[in-house]
Every structure is written in structure tokens, then in C-alpha cells.
Design a protein around this motif. Sequence first.
Motif, PDB file in Angstrom:
ATOM      1  N   LEU A 270     -18.797   6.290 -12.632  1.00 58.30           N
ATOM      2  CA  LEU A 270     -17.662   5.517 -12.126  1.00 58.30           C
ATOM      3  C   LEU A 270     -16.422   6.387 -11.954  1.00 58.30           C
ATOM      4  CD1 LEU A 270     -18.072   2.157 -14.065  1.00 58.30           C
ATOM      5  CD2 LEU A 270     -18.556   2.609 -11.652  1.00 58.30           C
ATOM      6  N   ALA A 271     -16.217   7.325 -12.867  1.00 55.44           N
ATOM      7  CA  ALA A 271     -15.078   8.235 -12.726  1.00 55.44           C
ATOM      8  C   ALA A 271     -15.246   9.103 -11.487  1.00 55.44           C
ATOM      9  CB  ALA A 271     -14.944   9.103 -13.979  1.00 55.44           C
ATOM     10  N   GLU A 272     -16.475   9.551 -11.237  1.00 62.01           N
ATOM     11  CA  GLU A 272     -16.733  10.335 -10.032  1.00 62.01           C
ATOM     12  C   GLU A 272     -16.475   9.495  -8.781  1.00 62.01           C
ATOM     13  OE1 GLU A 272     -20.338  13.160  -8.557  1.00 62.01           O
ATOM     14  OE2 GLU A 272     -20.853  11.036  -8.856  1.00 62.01           O
ATOM     15  N   MET A 273     -16.914   8.230  -8.785  1.00 65.17           N
ATOM     16  CA  MET A 273     -16.677   7.352  -7.645  1.00 65.17           C
ATOM     17  C   MET A 273     -15.188   7.202  -7.374  1.00 65.17           C
ATOM     18  SD  MET A 273     -17.613   3.313  -7.233  1.00 65.17           S
ATOM     19  CE  MET A 273     -19.398   3.514  -7.230  1.00 65.17           C
ATOM     20  N   HIS A 274     -14.425   6.961  -8.419  1.00 66.14           N
ATOM     21  CA  HIS A 274     -12.987   6.794  -8.234  1.00 66.14           C
ATOM     22  C   HIS A 274     -12.368   8.062  -7.658  1.00 66.14           C
ATOM     23  CE1 HIS A 274      -8.711   6.347  -9.198  1.00 66.14           C
ATOM     24  NE2 HIS A 274      -8.936   5.053  -9.206  1.00 66.14           N
ATOM     25  N   ARG A 275     -12.778   9.195  -8.188  1.00 65.34           N
ATOM     26  CA  ARG A 275     -12.226  10.477  -7.734  1.00 65.34           C
ATOM     27  C   ARG A 275     -12.567  10.756  -6.272  1.00 65.34           C
ATOM     28  NH1 ARG A 275     -14.391  12.948 -11.482  1.00 65.34           N
ATOM     29  NH2 ARG A 275     -16.209  13.846 -10.446  1.00 65.34           N
ATOM     30  N   GLU A 276     -13.805  10.453  -5.882  1.00 63.30           N
ATOM     31  CA  GLU A 276     -14.276  10.785  -4.545  1.00 63.30           C
ATOM     32  C   GLU A 276     -13.855   9.765  -3.486  1.00 63.30           C
ATOM     33  OE1 GLU A 276     -15.854  13.571  -3.608  1.00 63.30           O
ATOM     34  OE2 GLU A 276     -15.571  14.296  -5.668  1.00 63.30           O
ATOM     35  N   VAL A 277     -13.571   8.520  -3.909  1.00 66.94           N
ATOM     36  CA  VAL A 277     -13.321   7.452  -2.933  1.00 66.94           C
ATOM     37  C   VAL A 277     -11.865   6.982  -2.934  1.00 66.94           C
ATOM     38  CG1 VAL A 277     -13.949   5.113  -2.211  1.00 66.94           C
ATOM     39  CG2 VAL A 277     -15.719   6.676  -3.082  1.00 66.94           C
ATOM     40  N   PHE A 278     -11.281   6.805  -4.108  1.00 66.02           N
ATOM     41  CA  PHE A 278      -9.991   6.112  -4.187  1.00 66.02           C
ATOM     42  C   PHE A 278      -8.796   7.021  -4.423  1.00 66.02           C
ATOM     43  CE2 PHE A 278     -13.250   3.059  -5.472  1.00 66.02           C
ATOM     44  CZ  PHE A 278     -12.985   2.044  -4.572  1.00 66.02           C
ATOM     45  N   ALA A 279      -9.021   8.182  -5.008  1.00 60.39           N
ATOM     46  CA  ALA A 279      -7.901   9.061  -5.340  1.00 60.39           C
ATOM     47  C   ALA A 279      -7.105   9.407  -4.079  1.00 60.39           C
ATOM     48  CB  ALA A 279      -8.420  10.330  -6.011  1.00 60.39           C
ATOM     49  N   GLY A 280      -5.776   9.274  -4.163  1.00 57.90           N
ATOM     50  CA  GLY A 280      -4.903   9.615  -3.061  1.00 57.90           C
ATOM     51  C   GLY A 280      -4.729   8.529  -2.027  1.00 57.90           C
ATOM     52  N   ARG A 281      -5.410   7.383  -2.181  1.00 60.53           N
ATOM     53  CA  ARG A 281      -5.272   6.291  -1.208  1.00 60.53           C
ATOM     54  C   ARG A 281      -4.192   5.308  -1.650  1.00 60.53           C
ATOM     55  NH1 ARG A 281      -9.249   5.418   2.793  1.00 60.53           N
ATOM     56  NH2 ARG A 281     -10.946   6.937   2.742  1.00 60.53           N
ATOM     57  N   ASP A 282      -4.042   4.221  -0.874  1.00 61.95           N
ATOM     58  CA  ASP A 282      -3.019   3.213  -1.154  1.00 61.95           C
ATOM     59  C   ASP A 282      -3.105   2.719  -2.592  1.00 61.95           C
ATOM     60  OD1 ASP A 282      -2.393   3.478   1.468  1.00 61.95           O
ATOM     61  OD2 ASP A 282      -3.038   1.476   2.085  1.00 61.95           O
ATOM     62  N   ALA A 283      -1.945   2.593  -3.225  1.00 59.98           N
ATOM     63  CA  ALA A 283      -1.912   2.138  -4.609  1.00 59.98           C
ATOM     64  C   ALA A 283      -2.338   0.686  -4.753  1.00 59.98           C
ATOM     65  CB  ALA A 283      -0.500   2.311  -5.170  1.00 59.98           C
ATOM     66  N   GLY A 284      -2.309  -0.083  -3.649  1.00 62.01           N
ATOM     67  CA  GLY A 284      -2.653  -1.496  -3.739  1.00 62.01           C
ATOM     68  C   GLY A 284      -4.132  -1.797  -3.711  1.00 62.01           C
ATOM     69  N   LEU A 285      -4.996  -0.785  -3.585  1.00 59.43           N
ATOM     70  CA  LEU A 285      -6.439  -1.024  -3.602  1.00 59.43           C
ATOM     71  C   LEU A 285      -6.878  -1.499  -4.981  1.00 59.43           C
ATOM     72  CD1 LEU A 285      -7.700   2.113  -1.632  1.00 59.43           C
ATOM     73  CD2 LEU A 285      -7.358  -0.208  -0.760  1.00 59.43           C
ATOM     74  N   VAL A 286      -7.949  -2.292  -5.018  1.00 55.51           N
ATOM     75  CA  VAL A 286      -8.415  -2.848  -6.285  1.00 55.51           C
ATOM     76  C   VAL A 286      -9.919  -2.656  -6.411  1.00 55.51           C
ATOM     77  CG1 VAL A 286      -8.774  -5.189  -5.360  1.00 55.51           C
ATOM     78  CG2 VAL A 286      -8.301  -4.879  -7.807  1.00 55.51           C
ATOM     79  N   THR A 287     -10.374  -2.396  -7.630  1.00 52.93           N
ATOM     80  CA  THR A 287     -11.807  -2.263  -7.917  1.00 52.93           C
ATOM     81  C   THR A 287     -12.157  -3.175  -9.083  1.00 52.93           C
ATOM     82  OG1 THR A 287     -11.360  -0.349  -9.339  1.00 52.93           O
ATOM     83  CG2 THR A 287     -11.996   0.089  -7.053  1.00 52.93           C
ATOM     84  N   VAL A 288     -13.220  -3.943  -8.893  1.00 53.93           N
ATOM     85  CA  VAL A 288     -13.661  -4.916  -9.890  1.00 53.93           C
ATOM     86  C   VAL A 288     -15.139  -4.684 -10.152  1.00 53.93           C
ATOM     87  CG1 VAL A 288     -13.708  -7.348 -10.528  1.00 53.93           C
ATOM     88  CG2 VAL A 288     -12.082  -6.551  -8.789  1.00 53.93           C
ATOM     89  N   GLY A 289     -15.492  -4.405 -11.397  1.00 54.50           N
ATOM     90  CA  GLY A 289     -16.888  -4.173 -11.733  1.00 54.50           C
ATOM     91  C   GLY A 289     -17.531  -5.401 -12.337  1.00 54.50           C
TER      92      GLY A 289
END
Length: 592
Positions: A270-289
Motif C-alpha cells: 500500500l505504501a508503494e501504491m501511494h508513492r507510485e500513484v498519489f504522491a505529488g497529486r491534488d491534496a483533495g484525492l481520497v483513498t478508502v480501503g
Amino acid sequence: MTDTPGTSRATEPGTDPQAPEWWRSGVVYQVWPRSFADSDGDGVGDLGGVISKLDHLERLGVDAVWLSPVHASPMVDNGYDISDYQDVAPEFGTLAQLDELVAQAHARGIRVVMDLVVNHTSDQHAWFRESRSSVESPYRDFYWWRPPREGHVGGEPGAEPTNWESFFSGSTWQWDEATGAYYLHLFAPEQPDLSWENPAVRQAVHAMMRWWLDRGIDGFRMDVVNLISKRVVPGTPGLADAPVPPGAPPGSYAAPGDETFNGPRIHELLAEMHREVFAGRDAGLVTVGEMPGTTIEHGRLYTDPARAEVDMIFTFEHVDLDSGPGGKWDLRPLELPRLKATLDRWQQGLADVGWNSLYWSNHDQPRPVSRFGDDSPQHRVRSATALATVLQLHRGTAYVYQGEELGMTNAPFATIDDFDDLESVNHYRERVARGDDPEQLLAALRVKSRDNARTPVQWTAGRHAGFTTGEPWLAVNPNHVEVNAESQYDDPASVFSHYRRLIALRHDEPVVARGDFTLLLPEHERLWAFTRRADGVTLTVLAHLSDGELDPVAEGVVASPGAEVVLTNEGTAASAYAPLGPWAARVLRSQD
């Protein structure tokens, strides 16, 4: 849509990148498209139907819509078996319509969150078709392929690589004659599990997620994402047998457990996913597991902002409390002190780090007013609004499942032929074959089947509840004549109107998002009471979850001087600590 793939959404209403963590005071509305609204008369809900009802969501006041899968799919499991992650199923519409939905939602200040189903694909996905074509295929290791047990012949009983039981009954292993091996499926045989041990799988999934974000999607609800890391036997590519209950006959399957839930690499993945997909994008994005079988200890790790895994998780403890040792279909009466205690543990457990998701229902759960409340004509409205009040004023992001804001109830299923849900039908057939009483099985299905959440949304009192001009894929609940959106919009005493007031309170009162949580009278069997405190403001929430009358002061709730009633389902505002009638809810505000 107003933006093309790859362009910024910074100026679009409702998607301000400078508004991080909007979800702390926000409300997310789940749309299960197949049953939401049908725009073309084929009896199946679609994207055109969702677009046509965006005004309903704007009127309700929600911050985001979570769109359950609309991807290309053979629909073995109603869209949770995806054959193409980057296309839309024809029965739901087109990719262009999905772009239009995102644009029109953003124009109303509503974000769009999509389902991410990457524990498994459909067996019709190009990856799996290539994987099963040859043991030499470069896609072979995209999935879990294993030989029969040593000394066994593939396809015979007991030859499966492990004894794991599918969530949908039977073994998790399917024999493939062409390549002489088994493949793993935690759900239906048509839903083979991806092997997240393979870096190429992760890279392909990450690329697909970035593609959706570039189209304007505001985040993902991640389906059973804590199952993606399986427990491998150290030093081998093998998977371990799970323990079976004492006295179980030889060859028994074992229910999913530690071998699949919260596996050894899950936090890393999950940390890898966040780093590869969400890092540096809009702060308003949300992820729910979505995370079945998750403990508070795991929940703290998953949702700790410093770890950058996911923003929040769905847990399942509170929706398992009316199940016995035999699992979901082993019905037990719900005890209110246990329900309060479970939610309180999660409130306290994530108080200093992490975040809760608050829900009563979704596409997999029966209707809350039938399950936790009283769906009789006398008490349906009051109990639906009381349940909404206590849940949404806990600390966390609130979720509303389609129809919940109308007080929709479980459906009167008469025979097994009335059910469509794969889980329900498989369970019934397997147990009947074992000799179980069909009527007892049906009684459990009527209470817990996922089909209760999947009957079409009741928009009007007219034919098929205004859901479709054709024949609905699943029968409409006959009580739509009394329970429908059209009749509730202008009724201040309706379930819909109460939800509007409740959502407005969440938005307007900072203590809901920031305040601490203190449960009062935890052992009381009829009264749910708690306080939320922050910045000198106290909200006291009182709900009498039963019939009759109850005096909160006599029960030990201490009055706050100067408390005023800011929300109630009692019609006329009663004094702050007057006795509570049947299924009455009251929210009091006081200030130091």
C-alpha cells in the motif's frame, strides 16, 4: 467533460487542490449503478441514470459520490469481476458518459470516487486469458498457479494446493486441465486472484490508477485490498493450509483467515501504491480501503498519515455482531451494548492517529432500518433517522448507501428464485445438498442477503418506482408506494429531510470533525448517548433505540447548562432533556 485526460482540475468546483482532507467533515454517497436509475428502459441502471439523478445528490448535500464498478465485465459478480479496467460495460454506457458524469458532478461541487478491484480480475481479462494459455506465458505469474498436492491427481478431491474455502463457498482452487495446474480464486472461480508478489502486476495496476486520476477521478474505494498479500510458506513459493475447526472431517475447507487477511507485505504494497500513484497529486484525492478481518492495531497503521498508505478504511466488526459462530447466515439478536462498544473501540483506537469510516450499509449489507431498527410502518421513519443520527455524529467520514436516505427496507423475498446474488444462491444450494432445512436457509437469506441492498432505488410511487420504463433486473420492493423520494422532498418530517439537516450539521459544526468522543452509559440497552467536544463546544447526542418512552436525565445523562436542541427527529423541538419517545433522536449543543 470540461477537462481532457491529463489536464488539471484545479479550478473545477468541488475539486480544489487546496482543500485537503475535505472528507473529515464530508459525506460520501455510494451509487451501485445497476440498481440506481435506468435511463434507456432496459431494466438495468446505468450512467445516464446516475447523471439524471445528480440533482438528488446535490439537494441531499453530499460531498462525493462513490461509484461502484462500471467497468467492462461478464457480470458474474455484478461487476466485481472486471475484464477491462479502462473501459465501461455496455449495459452501463460508455467512457464518454463516465467523463460527462464526472464533469457534471464537479460542476455541482461533488467529487467522484471509483471502485478499485485489484485483488482479482475476471477470468475474461486479457491478462488471465494469456496467463492460462501456456505455462511459458509472460503473464503466467500475474496469477497464483500451483500444482496438485504431492501424491494427488489434479481435479480429484483433496488435490487442491491448500484447504482454503472461498468466500462464495467451496474451494478457492480451480483445476485447469489445459495447463495441468490450479489457480487461486478467493471469490468465484471466474475471479482469479492477481499475484501482487509479481512487480509487473503492481506496475500495471499503478499505471491503470494513474490513467483514471488523469481523467478526473477524485480517488478510489479499494475493494478487499487487504487480501492482496497472501501468506507464503517461508523459503518456498507455496501457500500454507489454514486451521480447520476442531472435529471437522478430513478434507474440510477452512474459512479465509490469517492466510489471506492483512498479509505480511500488505503495508509495503500500500505504501508503494501511494508513492507510485498519489504522491505529488491534488491534496483533495481520497483513498478508502475495504478491509475485512482488520484489527484496530492494523487500522492505526493503515490510516496513519505519516505512513502514507490509505486515508481511511472500512472495517466489519459492527456488521458481524448479529452473526453467530457459524458465520454470516447464523443469525443472532443484536445487543445494543455490544454495538456501541464496538464503535467506541474504533473511536478510541483511532483517536490520536488515523481515521474511521462510518457506515450502516453498502451493496453487501442488508438495509439498516430492517437490521438495526424497526421497519414497521409505525416506526420506520423514526428508527431510520435515529440510526442515521448516532452513526453520522461519530468521528469519521460518513457514508450513505443509495436508498438509505429514503429509509428503504429489506425486500419480501418469497423463494430462492427471487434471489440473484451469487453468494446467497451458492450458499443455499450447497446447504440444501447437505440436507439443511430449506425454510431455515431462506429465513437467513431474507435477513442477510446482499440482494436486500440491490433492489432498485424507489424514486416514485409509480410503476417500478420510477426506476425504469422497462422490466427491472431485480424486482422493486412493493413498499415503494409509501417509501419513495418524490414523496419525501417537501416533507420536513421525512427521512430525506432529516438526512439533509444531519449532513448540514456535519458541514457547519467543526466539533463533528475535530471533537473528541465520549460514550455515555455504555451498558444501557435502549439509550445510545455520547458527547463530542472541541474548542469549548459540546454536542450531546441522545437516541432512544426502542419503543415506549425514556427519560435521559433519570437514566443518568447529566444536563449541560444552556444546552439547545440543534437537531431532532421528533418533529417539534422538545426541551433539551425532556423524555424521549419511541426511536427519538436529539442533538444538543452547549458552549463553555
